[in-house]
Design a protein around this motif. Structure first.
Motif, PDB file in Angstrom:
ATOM      1  N   ASP A 233       0.932  -1.259   0.002  1.00 54.96           N
ATOM      2  CA  ASP A 233       0.050  -0.114  -0.216  1.00 54.96           C
ATOM      3  C   ASP A 233       0.678   1.441  -0.084  1.00 54.96           C
ATOM      4  N   GLY A 234       2.274   1.040  -0.091  1.00 55.49           N
ATOM      5  CA  GLY A 234       2.989   2.157  -0.272  1.00 55.49           C
ATOM      6  C   GLY A 234       3.800   2.763   1.094  1.00 55.49           C
ATOM      7  N   THR A 235       3.499   2.090   2.150  1.00 56.84           N
ATOM      8  CA  THR A 235       3.933   2.681   3.576  1.00 56.84           C
ATOM      9  C   THR A 235       5.733   2.128   3.598  1.00 56.84           C
ATOM     10  N   CYS A 236       6.278   3.259   3.589  1.00 59.05           N
ATOM     11  CA  CYS A 236       7.874   3.122   3.618  1.00 59.05           C
ATOM     12  C   CYS A 236       8.434   2.703   4.883  1.00 59.05           C
ATOM     13  N   ILE A 237       9.139   1.656   4.791  1.00 57.21           N
ATOM     14  CA  ILE A 237       9.622   0.792   5.973  1.00 57.21           C
ATOM     15  C   ILE A 237      11.037   1.320   6.458  1.00 57.21           C
ATOM     16  N   THR A 238      11.877   1.614   5.382  1.00 62.02           N
ATOM     17  CA  THR A 238      13.178   1.927   5.451  1.00 62.02           C
ATOM     18  C   THR A 238      13.803   2.924   4.626  1.00 62.02           C
ATOM     19  N   HIS A 239      14.563   3.814   4.790  1.00 60.63           N
ATOM     20  CA  HIS A 239      14.863   5.090   3.882  1.00 60.63           C
ATOM     21  C   HIS A 239      15.963   5.908   4.571  1.00 60.63           C
ATOM     22  N   PRO A 240      16.899   6.191   3.722  1.00 63.41           N
ATOM     23  CA  PRO A 240      18.020   7.065   4.496  1.00 63.41           C
ATOM     24  C   PRO A 240      17.763   8.317   5.015  1.00 63.41           C
ATOM     25  N   GLU A 241      16.695   8.770   4.501  1.00 56.86           N
ATOM     26  CA  GLU A 241      15.997   9.927   4.934  1.00 56.86           C
ATOM     27  C   GLU A 241      14.799   9.620   6.115  1.00 56.86           C
ATOM     28  N   GLN A 242      15.134  10.048   7.307  1.00 58.14           N
ATOM     29  CA  GLN A 242      14.330   9.344   8.127  1.00 58.14           C
ATOM     30  C   GLN A 242      12.605   9.919   8.288  1.00 58.14           C
ATOM     31  N   PHE A 250       4.081   6.836  -2.683  1.00 60.93           N
ATOM     32  CA  PHE A 250       3.612   7.397  -3.889  1.00 60.93           C
ATOM     33  C   PHE A 250       3.311   8.934  -3.729  1.00 60.93           C
ATOM     34  N   ASP A 251       3.480   9.460  -2.536  1.00 56.76           N
ATOM     35  CA  ASP A 251       3.085  10.767  -2.115  1.00 56.76           C
ATOM     36  C   ASP A 251       4.661  11.566  -2.516  1.00 56.76           C
ATOM     37  N   PHE A 252       5.569  11.096  -2.503  1.00 58.31           N
ATOM     38  CA  PHE A 252       7.070  11.836  -2.360  1.00 58.31           C
ATOM     39  C   PHE A 252       7.920  11.236  -3.548  1.00 58.31           C
ATOM     40  N   THR A 253       7.590  10.127  -4.116  1.00 60.29           N
ATOM     41  CA  THR A 253       8.096   9.824  -5.489  1.00 60.29           C
ATOM     42  C   THR A 253       7.285   9.697  -6.399  1.00 60.29           C
ATOM     43  N   ASP A 254       7.855   9.408  -7.845  1.00 64.99           N
ATOM     44  CA  ASP A 254       7.232   9.337  -8.905  1.00 64.99           C
ATOM     45  C   ASP A 254       6.839   8.029  -9.216  1.00 64.99           C
ATOM     46  N   ILE A 255       6.908   6.947  -8.210  1.00 67.97           N
ATOM     47  CA  ILE A 255       6.723   5.686  -8.518  1.00 67.97           C
ATOM     48  C   ILE A 255       4.938   5.736  -8.553  1.00 67.97           C
ATOM     49  N   ARG A 256       4.405   4.955  -9.382  1.00 69.11           N
ATOM     50  CA  ARG A 256       2.848   4.700  -9.511  1.00 69.11           C
ATOM     51  C   ARG A 256       2.468   3.265  -9.165  1.00 69.11           C
ATOM     52  N   LEU A 257       1.395   3.376  -8.601  1.00 70.46           N
ATOM     53  CA  LEU A 257       0.872   1.876  -8.011  1.00 70.46           C
ATOM     54  C   LEU A 257       0.725   1.099  -9.302  1.00 70.46           C
ATOM     55  N   GLU A 258       0.198   1.783 -10.314  1.00 70.94           N
ATOM     56  CA  GLU A 258      -0.251   0.824 -11.508  1.00 70.94           C
ATOM     57  C   GLU A 258       0.912   0.103 -12.039  1.00 70.94           C
ATOM     58  N   ASP A 259       2.302   0.761 -12.023  1.00 75.28           N
ATOM     59  CA  ASP A 259       3.490   0.111 -12.711  1.00 75.28           C
ATOM     60  C   ASP A 259       3.654  -1.068 -11.797  1.00 75.28           C
ATOM     61  N   LEU A 260       3.126  -1.327 -10.673  1.00 77.92           N
ATOM     62  CA  LEU A 260       3.827  -2.262  -9.812  1.00 77.92           C
ATOM     63  C   LEU A 260       2.816  -3.396  -9.830  1.00 77.92           C
ATOM     64  N   ARG A 261       1.508  -3.077 -10.102  1.00 76.20           N
ATOM     65  CA  ARG A 261       0.375  -4.104  -9.722  1.00 76.20           C
ATOM     66  C   ARG A 261       0.959  -5.470 -10.617  1.00 76.20           C
ATOM     67  N   ASP A 262       1.264  -5.540 -11.895  1.00 80.39           N
ATOM     68  CA  ASP A 262       1.588  -6.653 -12.690  1.00 80.39           C
ATOM     69  C   ASP A 262       2.956  -7.311 -12.724  1.00 80.39           C
ATOM     70  N   LEU A 263       3.886  -6.681 -11.716  1.00 80.81           N
ATOM     71  CA  LEU A 263       5.247  -6.936 -11.442  1.00 80.81           C
ATOM     72  C   LEU A 263       5.522  -8.353 -10.951  1.00 80.81           C
ATOM     73  N   ASP A 264       5.923  -9.403 -11.591  1.00 72.02           N
ATOM     74  CA  ASP A 264       6.390 -10.665 -11.294  1.00 72.02           C
ATOM     75  C   ASP A 264       7.209 -10.691 -10.398  1.00 72.02           C
ATOM     76  N   SER A 265       7.209 -11.698  -9.343  1.00 63.86           N
ATOM     77  CA  SER A 265       8.189 -11.805  -8.204  1.00 63.86           C
ATOM     78  C   SER A 265       9.794 -11.961  -8.780  1.00 63.86           C
ATOM     79  N   ASN A 266       9.814 -12.530 -10.003  1.00 65.08           N
ATOM     80  CA  ASN A 266      10.996 -12.625 -10.615  1.00 65.08           C
ATOM     81  C   ASN A 266      11.764 -11.529 -11.768  1.00 65.08           C
ATOM     82  N   ALA A 267      10.810 -10.523 -11.768  1.00 68.85           N
ATOM     83  CA  ALA A 267      11.019  -9.357 -12.588  1.00 68.85           C
ATOM     84  C   ALA A 267      11.342  -8.285 -11.867  1.00 68.85           C
ATOM     85  N   ASN A 268      11.700  -7.330 -12.628  1.00 63.25           N
ATOM     86  CA  ASN A 268      12.125  -6.031 -11.882  1.00 63.25           C
ATOM     87  C   ASN A 268      11.729  -4.827 -12.582  1.00 63.25           C
TER      88      ASN A 268
END
Length: 553
Positions: A233-242, A250-268
């Motif tokens: 759901d986008g909650t950041c667990i660890t990051h160099p900026e506390q 999804f609020d502070f990067t340009d990562i979009r949820l739809e880009d991740l939905r079909d991402l296979d476990s062996n793909a990146n």
């Protein structure tokens, strides 16, 4: 025998200058021993120089283009390999957290409840010794839900947490997890419960997310990238900026949820993006991360600036090599054209012999130092291990807890001795920790005969360097040469200030000095002389023997 002293590998410090010098002398000797029986006109020399320069410039231009293309391809490939390495590192750590949780569950189920406190205490001490970031805890549940929650937070955080700022639960995980913020820190709490004898027992682990990120930095410190982990759901667990921990990526990067939905476990997912942390373009790799207690993604960012910088450096070094080669060719040509006379050759030969004598003299001193270090190794290992095992044998008989602590300290000491530093320099705080463990073993044998004290007056001095085993050598020297009895205990104190470490011991010398009585001090003097420090001192003063070790930057 343990290879205690693979120490004082002096040659890397000075080998290169001497090699370059010998090459220079060799080039000159060629010029001196070969003389032309003909001469070239000045115009011919100029023509040859221009032709050589034109060839060098053309070759440099062609090679620069080839190197640029190859360097970009190579660095992009390196970035992908670095991503895989970093991902495997993060995945391994998260899987270890899950595995550790199941081990806790098995321990709780198979152990009597009156042993929990001791077992969890031992586990936490082992975690500290192995630099693991998790803290383990347990408590017996109550029927009141609110009281149970407060008891859980108090056990997990080792304090009351009624004033926490926010809490984020992960409802989809098989093991109960949540983030909690308060007191300037953010913690990840994983817990579970078992029902034993009609009573619910809760157990789990607490991980400080700042410490978790620092752990990732340490185990991957040679990689030119940074990573952050977030849930589905986008909650950041660890990051160099506390400030980003606990926030939605999804609020502070340009990562979009739809880009991740079909991402296979062996793909990146590989994209170029603007780093929210560095403020520059990065190549961002995103790959799913799923373990027993976490389901989310890892984002690893490789700075494109590093790729561009590597290409620029490659082109620069190529230009330097070509220009150096061109200058060297001209120099050799001029040396042949202006061959020197016999007197000049004799002078050069004399200078070479002098320098060779200096090299041989320095090599002799280094061999002497190596011999001393081998002698120190042979003196310390068997005798020290024999006495330690005797002490351990006696402790097992009447105090098993102290025997366990003694064994742990002995293993730490030999771990430190088995892996000497590359350049024979260690941070003062590491050497102090080693000496403290060493003295714990000594005091296990001589609890009333030795009085040891450590006083650190400057915290910034702990990051400075000191020759490897310098403190232990000084302390052992004090124990070896002085009488220590219950009626007349040997007092040893270590004082740390901004610039030095001072070791004081009461002067109560033995009637017969041990063999090699000055060996330890000679070794310290040789070590400091090698590093260019001449302020080492050791002398008797007012009933004490005072050894002063300068700190190195």
């Amino acid at each position: 025998m343990i290879p205690l002293f693979n120490l004082f590998i002096f040659y890397p410090y000075r080998t290169e200058p001497y090699t370059c010098h010998k090459m220079h002398i060799f080039a000159k000797s060629i010029a001196l021993n070969y003389r032309f029986h003909f001469t070239l006109s000045r115009s011919s020399v100029y023509t040859i120089a221009v032709v050589l320069a034109a060839i060098v410039v053309m070759a440099l231009a062609i090679l620069s283009r080839l190197i640029t293309a190859e360097a970009f391809r190579s660095n992009e490939e390196f970035a992908r390999k670095a991503f895989l390495t970093k991902y495997e590192l993060v995945e391994r750590e998260f899987k270890a957290i899950h595995t550790y949780h199941h081990l806790l569950q098995e321990m709780v189920k198979s152990s009597a409840s009156d042993t929990y406190e001791m077992q969890f205490s031992v586990l936490n001490r082992l975690n500290d010794a192995q630099n693991l970031v998790q803290y383990n805890w347990y408590f017996h549940g109550q029927s009141d839900r609110e009281a149970n929650n407060q008891k859980l937070l108090k056990a997990a955080l080792k304090k009351n947490a009624s004033g926490h700022e926010w809490r984020k639960d992960f409802p989809d995980d098989s093991i109960r997890n949540f983030l909690i913020s308060g007191g300037g820190e953010i913690n990840w709490i994983s817990y579970d419960s078992v029902s034993l004898s009609g009573r619910e027992t809760y157990f789990g682990s607490t991980i400080n997310l700042d410490q978790l990120h620092e752990h990732f930095i340490k185990v991957g410190q040679n990689q030119n990238n940074y990573a952050f982990v977030f849930t589905k759901d986008g909650t950041c667990i660890t990051h160099p900026e506390q400030k980003f921990i606990g926030k939605n990526i999804f609020d502070f990067t340009d990562i979009r949820l739809e880009d991740l939905r079909d991402l296979d476990s062996n793909a990146n997912n590989e994209t170029t993006a603007l780093s929210e942390y560095l403020g520059i373009d990065v190549t961002r790799f995103i790959k799913p991360l799923k373990t027993g207690n976490f389901d989310g993604f890892v984002a690893i960012n490789y700075a494109n600036l590093l790729i561009d910088e590597n290409v620029r450096q490659t082109k620069f070094y190529t230009a330097v090599i070509f220009l150096s080669t061109f200058v060297l060719i001209l120099l050799i040509f001029v040396l042949f054209y202006n061959a020197t006379n016999i007197a000049y050759r004799a002078k050069e030969k004399s200078e070479l012999e002098k320098r060779q004598l200096l090299v041989d003299n320095e090599m002799m001193h280094k061999e002497q130092a190596l011999s001393q270090l081998r002698q120190l190794k042979n003196q310390m290992n068997p005798h020290f291990l024999f006495n330690s095992l005797n002490s351990l044998y006696m402790l097992i008989g009447f105090d098993k807890n102290k025997a366990q602590e003694f064994t742990m300290n002995l293993s730490k000491i030999y771990r430190y001795l088995m892996v000497p530093p590359e350049h024979n320099l260690v941070k003062l705080k590491e050497e102090l920790a080693f000496v403290e463990q060493y003295m714990v073993l000594q005091q296990a044998r001589f609890s009333e005969e030795i009085d040891f004290k450590l006083n650190v007056t400057s915290d910034k001095a702990l990051t400075k360097k000191i020759p490897y085993l310098a403190l232990q050598t000084a302390v052992e020297n004090a124990i070896k040469h002085n009488i220590a009895t219950a009626e007349q205990p040997l007092e040893i104190s270590i004082t740390v200030d901004d610039y030095s470490v001072t070791i004081n011991n009461t002067l109560q010398l033995k009637d017969e000095m041990p063999q090699g009585e000055c060996f330890g001090l000679q070794y310290l003097q040789q070590a400091y002389r090698f590093f260019g420090k001449y302020h080492f001192s050791a002398a008797a003063k007012d009933g004490y023997f005072v050894c002063k070790l300068p700190l190195l930057h």
